[in-house]
Enzyme design. Structure first.
Site, PDB file in Angstrom:
ATOM      1  N   LYS A   1      39.500  47.204  41.292  1.00  0.00           N
ATOM      2  CA  LYS A   1      40.715  48.006  41.427  1.00  0.00           C
ATOM      3  C   LYS A   1      41.202  48.465  40.066  1.00  0.00           C
ATOM      4  O   LYS A   1      41.907  49.448  39.958  1.00  0.00           O
ATOM      5  CB  LYS A   1      41.857  47.140  42.009  1.00  0.00           C
ATOM      6  CG  LYS A   1      41.578  46.578  43.362  1.00  0.00           C
ATOM      7  CD  LYS A   1      42.742  45.703  43.828  1.00  0.00           C
ATOM      8  CE  LYS A   1      42.202  44.519  44.567  1.00  0.00           C
ATOM      9  NZ  LYS A   1      43.124  43.800  45.402  1.00  0.00           N
TER      10      LYS A   1
ATOM     11  N   LYS B   1      41.176  40.243  31.549  1.00  0.00           N
ATOM     12  CA  LYS B   1      42.474  40.896  31.761  1.00  0.00           C
ATOM     13  C   LYS B   1      43.331  40.865  30.502  1.00  0.00           C
ATOM     14  O   LYS B   1      44.085  41.795  30.240  1.00  0.00           O
ATOM     15  CB  LYS B   1      43.232  40.230  32.916  1.00  0.00           C
ATOM     16  CG  LYS B   1      42.676  40.636  34.269  1.00  0.00           C
ATOM     17  CD  LYS B   1      43.553  40.142  35.393  1.00  0.00           C
ATOM     18  CE  LYS B   1      42.944  40.482  36.741  1.00  0.00           C
ATOM     19  NZ  LYS B   1      43.599  39.789  37.850  1.00  0.00           N
TER      20      LYS B   1
ATOM     21  N   LYS C   1      31.315  45.369  37.770  1.00  0.00           N
ATOM     22  CA  LYS C   1      31.805  45.098  39.118  1.00  0.00           C
ATOM     23  C   LYS C   1      32.690  46.250  39.618  1.00  0.00           C
ATOM     24  O   LYS C   1      33.441  46.816  38.824  1.00  0.00           O
ATOM     25  CB  LYS C   1      32.593  43.791  39.008  1.00  0.00           C
ATOM     26  CG  LYS C   1      33.282  43.300  40.199  1.00  0.00           C
ATOM     27  CD  LYS C   1      34.033  42.028  39.869  1.00  0.00           C
ATOM     28  CE  LYS C   1      35.403  42.346  39.303  1.00  0.00           C
ATOM     29  NZ  LYS C   1      36.361  41.247  39.353  1.00  0.00           N
TER      30      LYS C   1
HETATM   31  P1  TYM Z   1      41.223  40.125  44.654  1.00  0.00           P
HETATM   32  O1  TYM Z   1      42.460  40.662  45.292  1.00  0.00           O
HETATM   33  O2  TYM Z   1      40.867  40.612  43.297  1.00  0.00           O
HETATM   34  O3  TYM Z   1      39.980  40.371  45.568  1.00  0.00           O
HETATM   35  C1  TYM Z   1      39.981  39.983  46.916  1.00  0.00           C
HETATM   36  C2  TYM Z   1      38.610  39.515  47.338  1.00  0.00           C
HETATM   37  O4  TYM Z   1      37.652  40.552  47.115  1.00  0.00           O
HETATM   38  C3  TYM Z   1      36.545  40.028  46.395  1.00  0.00           C
HETATM   39  N1  TYM Z   1      36.008  41.092  45.512  1.00  0.00           N
HETATM   40  C4  TYM Z   1      34.717  41.461  45.493  1.00  0.00           C
HETATM   41  N2  TYM Z   1      33.645  41.023  46.193  1.00  0.00           N
HETATM   42  C5  TYM Z   1      32.460  41.627  45.958  1.00  0.00           C
HETATM   43  N3  TYM Z   1      32.298  42.632  45.051  1.00  0.00           N
HETATM   44  C6  TYM Z   1      33.344  43.093  44.330  1.00  0.00           C
HETATM   45  N4  TYM Z   1      33.176  44.098  43.464  1.00  0.00           N
HETATM   46  C7  TYM Z   1      34.629  42.505  44.534  1.00  0.00           C
HETATM   47  N5  TYM Z   1      35.854  42.708  44.014  1.00  0.00           N
HETATM   48  C8  TYM Z   1      36.686  41.838  44.622  1.00  0.00           C
HETATM   49  C9  TYM Z   1      37.136  38.895  45.571  1.00  0.00           C
HETATM   50  O5  TYM Z   1      36.132  37.974  45.178  1.00  0.00           O
HETATM   51  C10 TYM Z   1      38.126  38.294  46.536  1.00  0.00           C
HETATM   52  O6  TYM Z   1      37.497  37.383  47.403  1.00  0.00           O
HETATM   53  N6  TYM Z   1      42.591  35.694  43.023  1.00  0.00           N
HETATM   54  C11 TYM Z   1      42.174  36.382  44.209  1.00  0.00           C
HETATM   55  C12 TYM Z   1      43.184  36.309  45.337  1.00  0.00           C
HETATM   56  C13 TYM Z   1      43.590  34.929  45.683  1.00  0.00           C
HETATM   57  C14 TYM Z   1      42.814  33.964  46.392  1.00  0.00           C
HETATM   58  C15 TYM Z   1      43.622  32.791  46.459  1.00  0.00           C
HETATM   59  C16 TYM Z   1      41.540  33.980  46.935  1.00  0.00           C
HETATM   60  C17 TYM Z   1      44.782  34.362  45.378  1.00  0.00           C
HETATM   61  N7  TYM Z   1      44.800  33.065  45.841  1.00  0.00           N
HETATM   62  C18 TYM Z   1      43.171  31.635  47.070  1.00  0.00           C
HETATM   63  C19 TYM Z   1      41.088  32.797  47.563  1.00  0.00           C
HETATM   64  C20 TYM Z   1      41.905  31.654  47.612  1.00  0.00           C
HETATM   65  C21 TYM Z   1      41.971  37.822  43.834  1.00  0.00           C
HETATM   66  O7  TYM Z   1      42.502  38.311  42.890  1.00  0.00           O
HETATM   67  O8  TYM Z   1      41.250  38.521  44.686  1.00  0.00           O
END
Ligand code: TYM
Length: 334
Positions: A200, A114, A197
């Protein structure tokens, strides 16, 4: 000890198939386990670590909550809440930040991705992002954290910080949160590049299927998805060097509930011109009800607000005493 599940998603633009198959879909089954507390969070504090539209944030927050419900999170069984409505996350984050080593944070691949070349100018929030994530988890003494594979390194840091706190203060206070990276598609790849991957932040919307895409859009994206000239093989190992084909077969299997081997059995020897229309049918069949339900919920935001108010109250009730206890352990005046 009974299980405590915590996971979250950022309200940065729309949810895509990676979010659904890698995380959300797997959250649903925890609700059925007796004695398990499930807390699912809209991670809005994380969303402001990158440029965002102020006017869109609260709508995006509701939309994520709507997606949770539409995908099967039952607000009678799970708590759905907003991270910024629970001050304990930020409080614990500060305390954990005193124990987080800069070297470890610098090695976080998501930060490196990022920040790009701009490491001198990025905000502290982006750098400290994984510490807030650790606080999100530890503030509930969560035992299990279901996420996609890209969160693995962040979860290792959460485990590390739990252990550091316990060692430094000579307590057994925070449990080691267990990452749950399961399901048939823990890493969904881009439709345009099987080595990247699905995300978004990818510039082109054609790289991902969003949960809000209609049938025509899904069909168009799948038709244009990158493939190769060969027919589908019989065996999974023959897809090892065909990342785009492997990704499509993986997504198809995850959506249809079959194994990848079963999918290959059905399509072995067939060209993508046969596979892709079948893929569209499965994707539309599985995603249309979610999209429809999300839209219904978004048409009446008061229902979502009620659910979030209840979730926020519960989350505060759970988190506040844990932070108080952590502060006591650290010797703060009380
Ligand atoms: P975020 O919002 O980027 O994504 C949410 C969830 O989606 C999963 N994910 C994927 N899984 C498979 N293939 C992909 N291409 C893919 N893209 C996204 C992510 O692994 C995630 O589980 N930091 C986290 C949010 C967060 C969080 C937490 C998660 C904040 N605090 C505490 C667990 C525990 C995030 O940005 O997810």
């Amino acid at each position: 000890m009974s299980k405590r599940i915590l996971s979250g998603m950022q309200p940065t633009s729309q949810l895509h198939l990676g979010n659904y198959l890698g995380a959300l879909k797997n959250w649903v089954k925890f609700q059925e386990e007796p004695g398990t507390t499930c807390l699912y969070m809209v991670a809005d504090l994380h969303a402001v670590t990158v440029p965002y539209e102020t006017g869109e944030l609260s709508k995006a927050t509701r939309e994520i909550a709507a997606a949770f419900i539409a995908a099967g999170i039952n607000p009678q069984k799970s708590f759905i809440f907003v991270q910024s409505a629970v001050p304990a996350h930020s409080q614990l984050m500060w305390m954990l930040s005193t124990m987080a080593q800069l070297g470890k944070l610098q090695r976080m691949t998501q930060f490196k991705d990022k920040a790009g070349k701009n490491t001198e100018r990025v905000g502290l929030g982006l750098f400290a992002y994984p510490v807030l994530m650790a606080a999100d988890i530890l503030v509930y003494k969560a035992t299990h954290v279901p996420v996609g594979e890209d969160q693995k390194q962040h979860l290792e840091l959460s485990r590390d910080l739990a252990a550091t706190f316990n060692t430094r203060y000579g307590v057994e206070f925070f449990p080691q949160p267990e990452p749950v990276i399961t399901g048939p598609a823990p890493r969904v790849m881009s439709l345009r590049n099987g080595n990247e991957k699905m995300s978004k932040s990818a510039e082109s919307d054609m790289t991902r299927i969003n949960l809000t895409d209609d049938a025509d859009m899904i069909a168009q994206k799948i038709r244009k998805a990158k493939t190769d000239p060969d027919p589908l093989p019989e065996k999974l190992e023959d897809l090892a060097n065909r990342p785009e084909a492997l990704n499509l077969v993986t997504i198809y299997a995850a959506l249809s509930g079959e194994t990848r081997e079963q999918v290959l059995k059905k399509f072995a020897g067939q060209q993508f011109s046969v596979f892709k229309p079948a893929f569209v049918d499965v994707a539309v069949e599985k995603l249309a009800p979610i999209t429809r339900r999300m839209k219904e919920l978004m048409d009446d935001p008061s229902q979502i607000d009620k659910i979030l108010a209840k979730g926020n109250e519960k989350a505060n009730e759970e988190a506040a005493p844990i932070v108080r206890e952590a502060m006591k352990i650290m010797g703060f005046y009380s």
